[in-house]
Design an enzyme around this catalytic site. Sequence first.
Site, short mmCIF file in Angstrom:
data_model
loop_
_atom_site.label_atom_id
_atom_site.label_comp_id
_atom_site.label_asym_id
_atom_site.label_seq_id
_atom_site.Cartn_x
_atom_site.Cartn_y
_atom_site.Cartn_z
N ARG A 1 3.35 1.05 5.06
CA ARG A 1 4.27 -0.28 4.70
C ARG A 1 4.61 -0.37 3.44
NH1 ARG A 1 2.66 -5.54 7.76
NH2 ARG A 1 4.99 -6.05 6.95
N CYS B 1 0.45 -9.78 0.91
CA CYS B 1 0.41 -8.93 2.01
C CYS B 1 1.89 -8.98 2.39
CB CYS B 1 -0.65 -9.00 3.16
SG CYS B 1 -0.69 -10.71 3.56
#
Length: 284
Positions: free
Chosen positions: A181, A239
Amino acid sequence: MTRFSDLISPAELAARLTDPALRVVDCRASLQSVSAGREAYATGHVPRASFADLLEDLSGPVVPGKTGRHPLPEVDSFVGKLRRWGISRTHQVVVYDDAGGAFASRLWWMLRWLGHDAVAVLDGGFAAWVAEGWPVTDETVSEPAGDFAATPRGELLIEGRELAELAPTARKVLDARAPERFRGEVEPIDPVAGHIPGAVNLPFAGNLRDGRFLPPPELRARLVAALGGTPPEQAVVYCGSGVTACHDVLAFARAGLPLPRLYAGSWSEWITDPARPTERGDAP
């Protein structure tokens, strides 16, 4: 009562279950099912545990185009929930989940942010509790109402606007998401893939071994390497939505390092402003 401020083992928690100064909160959740955590709690939980819902309790309302997926709740509203869970400033709070601390660390960080240091994550979570044979109940807890009072620590937070205004050379940004990611190879949740330019990947899963946190010396070595000489308190962690980044902050605490700042809006908020730059691939 010994005060715990980062982790607590199942045996240490079990020894304190009858202590009136203890409060326990179940933070189990799933990004795939909004009801999974509550259903798991109803099936069985640590005795005396209240339940904190990721969306309803640990997050505020999402404003499309302005906030990330899990914005922080308004302080007074959240304090009301802490009081309903029976939490006061005199209590030792223990939080847990079934995801290596990925969700429980959010509540751990929120309590630290509001000035309460006596909060610890159950190392190994509910699975370790069950595996060691400690009691489980399906009874709903009924603790006396608390009188928690917040003393927010603004130095533990950074807003997206401030972060965007910092030159890349003047910041050390740590990204707690999985490497694929971070690199932008996949993006299963957010509409834009990639990372904040100049960020360093520090996947929260790397803080664990067999579901438990690494020993403090190993955590410290991992974090110091990622910092590359930057003082911890000058670093920023983020995040996808400000949840698992708290796991990295907990790792700093466990390693005996000062806490970095949390970008609570994280990637899902960063990309709401098309003027903010994004980057793919490995960090330089």
